[in-house]
Design a protein around this motif. Structure first.
Motif, mmCIF file in Angstrom:
data_model
loop_
_atom_site.group_PDB
_atom_site.id
_atom_site.type_symbol
_atom_site.label_atom_id
_atom_site.label_comp_id
_atom_site.label_asym_id
_atom_site.label_seq_id
_atom_site.Cartn_x
_atom_site.Cartn_y
_atom_site.Cartn_z
ATOM 1 N N GLN A 228 0.750 -1.339 0.216
ATOM 2 C CA GLN A 228 0.130 0.070 0.039
ATOM 3 C C GLN A 228 0.900 1.195 0.054
ATOM 4 O OE1 GLN A 228 -3.295 0.214 2.602
ATOM 5 N NE2 GLN A 228 -4.153 -1.693 1.637
ATOM 6 N N LEU A 276 -7.463 2.363 8.668
ATOM 7 C CA LEU A 276 -8.864 2.546 8.058
ATOM 8 C C LEU A 276 -9.453 3.941 8.605
ATOM 9 C CD1 LEU A 276 -10.421 -1.120 8.587
ATOM 10 C CD2 LEU A 276 -9.710 -0.088 6.316
ATOM 11 N N THR A 296 -10.040 3.577 -2.529
ATOM 12 C CA THR A 296 -10.902 2.572 -2.169
ATOM 13 C C THR A 296 -10.596 1.248 -2.534
ATOM 14 O OG1 THR A 296 -12.789 4.430 -3.499
ATOM 15 C CG2 THR A 296 -13.428 1.836 -3.503
ATOM 16 N N ALA A 297 -9.543 1.282 -3.342
ATOM 17 C CA ALA A 297 -9.099 -0.074 -3.392
ATOM 18 C C ALA A 297 -8.256 -0.497 -2.289
ATOM 19 C CB ALA A 297 -8.316 -0.300 -4.786
ATOM 20 N N ILE A 299 -8.588 0.616 0.732
ATOM 21 C CA ILE A 299 -9.442 0.502 2.125
ATOM 22 C C ILE A 299 -10.027 -1.033 1.947
ATOM 23 C CG2 ILE A 299 -11.849 0.905 2.764
ATOM 24 C CD1 ILE A 299 -10.891 3.939 2.266
ATOM 25 N N SER A 300 -10.390 -1.527 0.844
ATOM 26 C CA SER A 300 -11.121 -2.797 0.875
ATOM 27 C C SER A 300 -9.900 -4.029 1.160
ATOM 28 C CB SER A 300 -11.336 -2.988 -0.907
ATOM 29 O OG SER A 300 -11.943 -4.448 -1.154
ATOM 30 N N LYS A 301 -8.666 -3.483 0.748
ATOM 31 C CA LYS A 301 -7.621 -4.813 1.137
ATOM 32 C C LYS A 301 -7.465 -4.654 2.543
ATOM 33 C CE LYS A 301 -5.525 -4.915 -3.637
ATOM 34 N NZ LYS A 301 -4.548 -4.733 -4.361
ATOM 35 N N GLY A 303 -9.119 -3.364 4.850
ATOM 36 C CA GLY A 303 -10.501 -3.900 5.561
ATOM 37 C C GLY A 303 -10.513 -5.314 5.694
ATOM 38 N N SER A 304 -10.198 -6.127 4.394
ATOM 39 C CA SER A 304 -10.229 -7.547 4.593
ATOM 40 C C SER A 304 -9.319 -7.881 5.389
ATOM 41 C CB SER A 304 -10.153 -8.019 3.059
ATOM 42 O OG SER A 304 -9.930 -9.274 3.028
ATOM 43 N N GLU A 307 -10.461 -7.756 9.089
ATOM 44 C CA GLU A 307 -11.394 -8.625 9.504
ATOM 45 C C GLU A 307 -10.703 -10.248 9.794
ATOM 46 O OE1 GLU A 307 -15.195 -10.853 7.503
ATOM 47 O OE2 GLU A 307 -14.274 -9.377 6.409
#
Length: 329
Positions: A228, A276, A296-297, A299-301, A303-304, A307
């Motif tokens: 990132q 995040l 956006t991309a 954040i998705s990674k 966030g995953s 989790e």
């Protein structure tokens, strides 16, 4: 008039008090070890100052929560640290770690104050903000004095007042693209510096754990932060802006366990939660399509992965439940 301090805590007040207690409690253990590992007396003194603040805030949070009948988070203990372990992070990184921590703490306390209603809670959070300001000022001053503070670049002043005249100001992929504006740059740097810290923390934690699955989590976290960082690096590089330096050289070769797996994974979860939050805040000021798409991309990674950390904590029964609404089912 009814005494405001007898009014029950709102959900916002409870959430920030309880979460803040967990953060303060964990930070005391990290600050204690890092204070012992600091070679420079000025840095050691600064860590001790931070410990004093954390313990003071912890005591008052615990007092308010206990008076309201809420059980305090169990937190950690001396079994989660190894005071005799050799150092793994150098003084230079320890100062950067304290700087990022002071910034994140200041942001957290300001939000806590903004959503506080009861008089005693507002007064408490005001004191937290004052303490966070003092710590941030002392860290910045010490880093400047030692010549290790990385300054963001300056920008030339415009010669006249300017207005946006073309909708291409929003573009970022092709055509009439523009350089990043100062607010976009500021938010980019805050994210980059946090990513650099996460990468170094993950590398150090992976190096000192003896548990294979936990080591794998830290290695993945470090690689994610590194990837990132490079994705955002290109956005700055395209505008010929300088890049903050990596901290991975500030690691020793020690493989001796310093912290328990539980406290390290909990810290990692907190760091990705902060990441995040930084992305979310930065999104609010984005006015370029390419930057919006990149955030956006990422954040998705992130966030995953966050989790996955949470699932690991739950599966190992390491995660304490934040007080919440009552199920009416």
């Amino acid at each position: 008039m009814k005494n405001q301090n007898n009014i029950a805590l709102t959900s916002s007040e409870l959430g920030y008090l309880w979460t803040g207690y967990s953060i303060n409690e964990m930070s005391v253990w990290y600050l204690t070890i890092f204070s012992e590992h600091a070679n420079d007396n000025d840095i050691k003194e600064l860590f001790n100052f931070a410990i004093g603040i954390a313990r003071k805030l912890l005591a008052k949070r615990g007092e308010i929560l206990s008076q309201e009948g809420y059980p305090l988070p169990k937190g950690f203990s001396e079994t989660d640290i190894n005071p005799t372990a050799p150092l793994i992070f150098t003084d230079r990184f320890l100062l950067s770690y304290l700087l990022i921590g002071a910034r994140l703490g200041l942001e957290f306390h300001v939000r806590s104050l903004a959503y506080a209603t009861r008089e005693d809670v507002r007064k408490y959070h005001s004191g937290c903000v004052d303490d966070a300001i003092q710590l941030n000022d002392r860290v910045v001053e010490l880093m400047l004095n030692k010549g290790v503070y990385w300054r963001q670049p300056t920008l030339p002043a415009p010669t006249a007042h300017e207005k946006i005249q073309k909708t291409s100001y929003l573009d970022g992929w092709i055509g009439d693209t523009r350089p990043l504006n100062s607010l976009e740059i500021a938010n980019l740097y805050s994210i980059l510096e946090l990513l650099l810290m996460i990468e170094t923390i993950c590398t150090g934690f992976a190096q000192t754990t003896s548990t294979t699955d936990i080591e794998e989590v830290f290695l993945k976290g470090g690689n994610l932060a590194k990837n990132q960082y490079h994705a955002l690096y290109d956005l700055l590089s395209n505008d010929n802006l300088p890049i903050p330096p990596s901290h991975t050289a500030e690691l020793t070769d020690s493989k001796v366990r310093i912290f328990s797996d539980r406290i390290m994974v909990c810290h990692l979860a907190g760091l990705f939660g902060s990441l995040l939050s930084q992305y979310g805040f930065a999104l609010g000021s984005v006015m370029k399509h390419d930057l919006l798409t990149t955030y956006t991309a990422l954040i998705s990674k992130a966030g995953s992965f966050a989790e996955k950390i949470t699932r690991l904590l739950i599966n190992k029964e390491w995660l304490e439940k934040v007080p919440g609404a009552i199920s009416r089912e």
